[in-house]
Design a protein around this motif. Structure first.
Motif, mmCIF file in Angstrom:
data_model
loop_
_atom_site.group_PDB
_atom_site.id
_atom_site.type_symbol
_atom_site.label_atom_id
_atom_site.label_comp_id
_atom_site.label_asym_id
_atom_site.label_seq_id
_atom_site.Cartn_x
_atom_site.Cartn_y
_atom_site.Cartn_z
ATOM 1 N N VAL A 271 -16.186 -11.668 17.283
ATOM 2 C CA VAL A 271 -15.602 -10.335 17.224
ATOM 3 C C VAL A 271 -13.926 -10.879 17.393
ATOM 4 N N ALA A 272 -13.229 -10.286 16.574
ATOM 5 C CA ALA A 272 -11.616 -10.668 16.609
ATOM 6 C C ALA A 272 -11.053 -9.519 17.339
ATOM 7 N N TRP A 273 -11.064 -9.721 18.704
ATOM 8 C CA TRP A 273 -10.736 -8.476 19.656
ATOM 9 C C TRP A 273 -9.261 -8.358 19.586
ATOM 10 N N GLY A 274 -8.549 -9.110 19.073
ATOM 11 C CA GLY A 274 -7.134 -8.902 18.940
ATOM 12 C C GLY A 274 -6.741 -8.257 17.932
ATOM 13 N N GLU A 275 -7.680 -8.004 17.002
ATOM 14 C CA GLU A 275 -7.440 -7.127 15.935
ATOM 15 C C GLU A 275 -8.119 -5.942 15.752
#
Length: 282
Positions: A271-275
């Motif tokens: 998962v792209a947690w920063g986005e």
């Protein structure tokens, strides 16, 4: 009243883990302590210790969102510790528990439900009170001797989310005392100000109650928020609460019919947690 003040002092002024406070204050379990404190103060022991005020859940117009994690099998791998604790406690009374039976019947269930199921299928000679005490003793001992390690991507995800100021919570079928101990031993306790436990609700997963309790404490709207799960019971609970669920597919959990609310992942690192953004309603 004296008991309540003493309990408050231990929670706020000591670093004692919750299981030790349970023993010192002569509560029969973490569940009894939590319910006593909730009735007396309107807060859970965890929220009080962290200095968190009780926050009402935000409505749709408020726009609050966050991420709610499951614990066992999602952040850390304690399922086999639970299995071994149950197995040893049953073996002491002359009964067996196979790993596949544990995985099929108990994974994702709250402890009270597991104890009730075990008592229901074993003969009258089974001592449920003894089982209740012994599996907990084994669990605490094993967790202390071999502390769990965060699973792949967990630390990075928590660092990214908390660094962005995204509210992070935990909703688990485990008892509050075991959640506190597990997070502490894994070095994750500092990331979570908001916890909801299986022994704080009337109905465990797949019922959504524990997720709704956590979202309420966080002050977030479930319909705009995300959950992370690894079990069939867990994903059903998250979906029923209205959350979008990232579902770890390793244990081959069943995906509920509401597939638009579920995204299968192989690791939290996927998962792209920063986005990550709030879930779009509808």
């Amino acid at each position: 009243r004296v008991r309540l003040q003493h309990l408050k002092g231990l929670l706020r002024e000591s670093r004692l883990p919750l299981p030790e406070i349970v023993d010192r204050m002569r509560f029969s379990s973490g569940q009894d302590l939590s319910r006593f404190f909730l009735r007396a103060t309107g807060q859970s022991p965890t929220d009080y210790r962290a200095g968190n005020p009780v926050q009402p859940a935000k409505g749709e117009d408020d726009g609050g969102w966050g991420v709610v994690f499951d614990l066992d099998g999602t952040l850390i791998d304690t399922e086999m510790i639970y299995y071994e604790a149950y197995r040893r406690a049953l073996e002491a009374q002359g009964f067996d528990l196979a790993p596949e039976e544990h995985e099929k019947e108990f994974t994702g269930a709250c402890n009270a439900e597991i104890e009730k199921r075990v008592a229901g299928i074993l003969p009258e000679t089974f001592d449920q009170a003894r089982f209740h005490q012994e599996w907990r003793r084994h669990f605490t001992m094993m967790l202390t001797e071999s502390p769990p390690v965060p699973l792949e991507g967990v630390l990075e995800a928590l660092e990214m989310l908390t660094g962005r100021g995204v509210p992070v919570g935990l909703a688990s079928s485990s008892d509050l005392a075991h959640i506190e101990l597990s997070l502490e031993k894994a070095g994750l306790r500092g990331y979570f100000s908001f916890l909801a436990a299986g022994d704080e609700v009337e109905r465990g997963k797949p019922d959504p109650e524990v997720y709704l309790l956590c979202c309420g404490r966080m002050g977030i709207d479930p319909l705009r928020s995300h959950a992370v799960e690894d079990s069939t019971r867990g994903v059903c609970a998250g979906v029923a609460a209205g959350l979008h669920v990232f579902l770890l597919a390793g244990a081959k959990p069943e995906v509920p019919p509401e597939r638009n609310q579920v995204k299968l992942i192989s690791s939290i690192a996927d998962v792209a947690w920063g986005e990550l953004e709030p879930r779009a309603e509808g």
